[in-house]
Design an enzyme around this catalytic site. Structure first.
Site, short mmCIF file in Angstrom:
data_model
loop_
_atom_site.label_atom_id
_atom_site.label_comp_id
_atom_site.label_asym_id
_atom_site.label_seq_id
_atom_site.Cartn_x
_atom_site.Cartn_y
_atom_site.Cartn_z
N TYR A 1 -2.80 12.16 -4.63
CA TYR A 1 -3.21 13.29 -4.28
C TYR A 1 -2.39 14.47 -4.54
CZ TYR A 1 -6.64 11.85 -0.53
OH TYR A 1 -7.82 10.84 0.03
N LYS B 1 -2.60 -2.11 -6.81
CA LYS B 1 -3.38 -2.59 -7.48
C LYS B 1 -3.08 -3.09 -8.79
CE LYS B 1 -7.65 -2.95 -10.07
NZ LYS B 1 -8.28 -4.68 -9.67
N ASP C 1 -9.06 -4.86 -4.46
CA ASP C 1 -10.54 -4.30 -4.35
C ASP C 1 -10.54 -5.60 -3.29
OD1 ASP C 1 -9.11 -5.97 -6.06
OD2 ASP C 1 -10.69 -6.07 -7.80
N ASP D 1 -6.93 6.02 2.19
CA ASP D 1 -8.13 6.83 2.91
C ASP D 1 -9.02 5.49 2.37
OD1 ASP D 1 -9.46 9.39 3.40
OD2 ASP D 1 -9.91 9.50 1.12
N ASP E 1 -11.57 4.00 6.30
CA ASP E 1 -13.15 4.43 7.01
C ASP E 1 -13.76 3.21 6.75
OD1 ASP E 1 -12.73 7.57 6.88
OD2 ASP E 1 -14.33 7.66 5.51
C1 IPM Z 1 -8.64 11.74 5.71
C2 IPM Z 1 -9.35 12.68 5.17
C3 IPM Z 1 -8.52 13.95 4.32
C4 IPM Z 1 -8.03 12.70 3.20
C5 IPM Z 1 -9.08 14.80 3.79
C6 IPM Z 1 -9.54 15.37 4.55
C7 IPM Z 1 -8.40 15.56 3.38
O1 IPM Z 1 -10.29 11.79 4.41
O2 IPM Z 1 -7.67 12.03 6.52
O3 IPM Z 1 -8.53 9.96 5.82
O4 IPM Z 1 -8.96 12.50 1.78
O5 IPM Z 1 -7.07 12.16 3.33
MG MG Z 2 -10.63 9.95 4.87
#
Ligand code: IPM
Ligand code: MG
Length: 360
Positions: free
Chosen positions: A141, A187, A219, A243, A247
């Protein structure tokens, strides 16, 4: 002591869910005798429109003077064509850096009545209770060089041992306070940064002999999260993997809208729901406020040191779900006894159970 709270609704559904977070913040402030002053600031696309910057100077000043910051979400497709340095997301990344929050706690807790709402089988998700500790200020990042033209683009993954060590310590300490298992995700079969990550985590492990450390390749971890999510307690990983995996874990909880988070380690912690700005449902009162409300719970625990308030919020959320309240993202037509509710109605129910914990 009067706490200063930076309040940054941001874009999309951010303002809707944060308004409900604010209600819970104020309500629990009264109940638990905790006083604060809440000051609103602009971030993300809203800030670009007003100040031509995703993290404008007044917001920087506000956050510098805050004990804790509550944020909604940033991002909208209408800014897609802006250069990276001007995009809404940049505002959030710069804010994390400004505050110095290197450890992002993302708990994934499956409330019992939602075990049937997940796309993963109920017997697999029922009882899941894990926490991601995502490194938040390093990795790909932020690494340089970073460059793009039309035929070649470069991003750089960089980690120092110090960066890995400090986040690993947070993760080990958390695991020690829970079920004493830490999974470190990397990884290391391919990446140099991951080899350093694994070595450094192993060194830190020496100071936590009571915590069992397991290493998983990312993975494999992605697969195990769906196959055996109950085998996880605390999971520590780098910025990008954290990240992505968080999700994925949103699926276990029934919806990404359920997940709260806290970014800690700096001078003021940053609390935000894990979900994004969801522009497709913005302004429709459909967004799930539970991620934002749970983030307020984390604020009481980590910033104000009032864990009773966090517990009260958590059980009020559980009661609202037990009693069938469902925003659209967690509503299933097949199930009986469910009430499809708006953002506000969900938070009405949660506030009622916070005020009257013996009801329901
Ligand atoms: C998160 C989001 C952020 C990230 C974005 C909006 C920059 O996806 O907080 O998970 O990638 O950290
Ligand atoms: Mg995110």
């Amino acid at each position: 002591m009067k706490y200063q709270i930076g309040f940054l609704p941001g874009d999309g559904v951010g303002p809707e869910v944060l308004a409900e977070g604010r209600r819970v913040l104020e309500l629990c402030g009264r109940i638990f005798d905790c006083s604060f002053e809440i000051t609103e600031g602009a971030i993300g696309g809203t800030a670009i429109d007003r100040y031509d910057s995703p993290l404008p100077p007044p917001t920087v000043d506000l956050c510098r003077a805050s004990h804790a910051v509550l944020l909604g979400a940033v991002g909208d497709r209408k800014y897609d064509s802006l250069p990276a340095a001007k995009k809404p997301e940049r505002g959030l990344l710069d804010l994390r850096t400004l505050l110095g929050n290197y450890a992002n706690l993302r708990p994934v807790y499956v409330f019992d009545p939602l075990a049937d709402s997940s796309n993963v089988r109920p017997e697999v998700v029922r009882g899941v209770d894990l926490v991601f500790v995502r490194e938040l200020l390093g990795g790909v990042y932020f690494g340089t060089p970073r460059h793009r033209d039309n035929i070649r683009a470069v991003d750089t993954e960089v980690y120092t041992a110090d960066e890995v060590r400090r986040v690993a310590k947070v993760a080990f300490a958390l695991a020690r306070s829970r079920r004493k298992k830490l999974t470190s995700v990397d990884k290391a079969n391919v990446l140099e940064t991951s080899i350093l990550w694994r070595q450094t985590v192993a060194e830190v492990a020496q100071d936590y002999p009571d915590v069992t450390l397991e290493n998983l390749y990312v993975d494999n971890c992605a697969m195990q999260l769906i196959l055996k999510p109950k085998s996880f307690d605390v999971v520590v990983t780098n910025n990008l993997f954290g990240d992505i995996l968080s999700d994925e874990a949103g699926v276990l909880a029934g919806s990404l809208g359920m997940l709260p988070s806290a970014a800690i380690g700096g001078f003021a912690a940053l609390y935000e729901p894990v979900h994004g700005s969801a522009p497709d449902i913005a302004g429709k009162s459909q967004a799930n406020p539970i991620g934002a409300i749970g983030s307020v719970g984390m604020m009481f625990e980590h910033s104000f040191k009032v864990p009773e308030a966090a517990r009260r919020i958590q059980s009020a959320i559980a009661k609202a779900l037990d009693n069938g309240y469902r925003t659209r993202d967690i509503y299933s037509e097949a199930a009986s006894n469910q009430k499809l509710v708006t953002t506000r109605q969900m938070s009405d129910a949660i506030c009622r159970y916070i005020e009257h914990p013996n009801e329901g």
